[in-house]
Design an enzyme around this catalytic site. Structure first.
Site, PDB file in Angstrom:
ATOM      1  N   GLY A  12     -12.346  28.084  70.924  1.00 60.00           N
ATOM      2  CA  GLY A  12     -12.235  27.175  70.774  1.00 60.00           C
ATOM      3  C   GLY A  12     -10.830  26.472  69.357  1.00 60.00           C
ATOM      4  CG  LEU A  13      -9.227  23.201  67.597  1.00 54.18           C
ATOM      5  CD1 LEU A  13      -9.307  22.053  67.905  1.00 54.18           C
ATOM      6  CD2 LEU A  13      -7.688  23.812  67.805  1.00 54.18           C
ATOM      7  CB  SER A  14      -9.689  27.040  62.488  1.00 54.27           C
ATOM      8  OG  SER A  14     -10.011  27.391  61.584  1.00 54.27           O
ATOM      9  N   GLY A  15     -12.934  26.240  62.841  1.00 54.73           N
ATOM     10  CA  GLY A  15     -13.866  25.415  62.891  1.00 54.73           C
ATOM     11  C   GLY A  15     -14.687  24.625  63.659  1.00 54.73           C
ATOM     12  N   GLY A  41     -17.087  25.921  65.404  1.00 55.04           N
ATOM     13  CA  GLY A  41     -17.669  26.597  65.145  1.00 55.04           C
ATOM     14  C   GLY A  41     -18.929  27.947  66.034  1.00 55.04           C
ATOM     15  CE  LYS A  42     -12.453  30.682  67.107  1.00 50.72           C
ATOM     16  NZ  LYS A  42     -12.903  28.984  66.295  1.00 50.72           N
ATOM     17  CB  SER A  43     -17.773  32.641  63.555  1.00 53.09           C
ATOM     18  OG  SER A  43     -17.470  34.279  62.515  1.00 53.09           O
ATOM     19  CB  SER A  79      -8.481  33.319  72.386  1.00 50.92           C
ATOM     20  OG  SER A  79     -10.171  32.773  72.465  1.00 50.92           O
TER      21      SER A  79
END
Lengths: 212, 212
Positions: free
Chosen positions: B46-49, B51-53, B120
């Site tokens: 997903g995009l930066s921001g 919420g992946k991490s 990714s």
């Protein structure tokens, strides 16, 4: 936007100096507690045929039966995988060692007891691995077996080829092996039995409080 | 030489076609049995921001409390470690993905549930990872959050810099993000709460028999 804010709040922790602690709440010590043992790397070094891989797998078997989380790295799963782009030039060997060290570091962080079975003939390379992941996280185990015995075993027939000059830069024949100066364990894998060697390593891990 | 022969006997197994099975007796299934759960990779994209991490660490926390062996890979422990020699050229990004895939493969083999939090952005890269480690070993989780919300979060202030042209090729601004066509989970991380997202993932892992 309330739901969204729940993400926001956690993300904001990233701005604090404690970002790692607050975000990566599952840490090595917590994993070690869950596992019931500490994580460490057992670094087996020695000539081809000195019993590194055999011993690493035998120790892993013992530790697994004791309920430990373990993993063996050898040429098969490293050279053909993570380092499949690397050859055997000095530069590539050095990069190979660097990646192996970084990978061991991740496994240590993950709470796993890793066992590495590489010839790793050069003191400088072994020292670099220790510097990268911390000497306190490694147990250097020297599989101390005479060239004569290793060559008589010649499991893969490579010594013969090296003697015939069909393989160049073969460790012990046409390329140096530098014995560790101060290994944590110096095992005579030419004369001691496999079972004896396993016992010595397991006892050492108990002494150091890695396992109970 | 009896002791020596004990090594010899085990080494000789290497000559059989079943070398891996007989030598590497501690296998993934045995590790999974010891752990009480199967191993898998949760691939957050997903995009930066988006919420992946945050989500990866929250899921890890939940799984750890359930007694699972877990590990989160993110930019911190991969880009600065195993892939510290790589930049952001197309070639280097590709090699970065290859190494990440190989590493995930090792963790799967080690019985660990790994969680990867990388933007990714390219379908081709994600497909290559699946090909390398087997699609059955990956759960692709799309952190589906609008650019507007991601940009409003702008945790690291990078969107602002990208808008100002100070960062080139920034995903979502000046570089494409290709949403997964058939993600295993499509989570609206812009509107669903963190807790809801964690629950959905844990339920999915139970459905698939990864955890009990």
């Amino acid at each position: 936007m309330v739901a969204d804010n729940k993400f926001q709040v956690l993300e904001n922790m990233g701005k604090s100096p404690n970002v790692v602690r607050e975000k990566a709440a599952v840490t090595r010590p917590r994993r070690e507690t869950l596992n019931g043992h500490r994580s460490v790397n057992l670094w087996f070094t020695g000539l081809s045929g000195s019993g590194k891989s055999t011993l690493a797998h035998a120790v892993e078997e013992r530790l697994h039966l004791m309920g430990c989380r373990t993993y063996v790295f050898d040429g098969d799963n490293v050279r053909h995988g993570l380092c499949s782009d690397l050859g055997f030039s000095l530069e590539d060997r050095s990069e190979n060692m660097r990646r192996v060290a970084e990978m061991i570091g991740l496994f240590i962080d993950a709470g796993v007891i890793s066992l590495t079975a590489f010839i790793s003939p050069l003191e400088a390379d072994r020292r670099r691995v220790k510097e990268l992941i911390g000497a306190e996280n490694i147990l250097e185990i020297y599989c101390n077996c005479s060239l004569e015995i290793c060559e008589s075993r010649d499991v893969k027939g490579l010594y013969k080829k090296a003697r015939e000059g069909k393989i160049k830069n073969y460790t012990g024949i046409s390329s140096p092996y530098e014995p560790p100066k101060q290994p944590d364990l110096d095992l005579n894998t030419g004369e001691q039995s496999l079972n004896e060697c396993v016992k010595i390593i397991v006892a050492e891990l108990k002494d150091r409080g890695v396992i109970l």
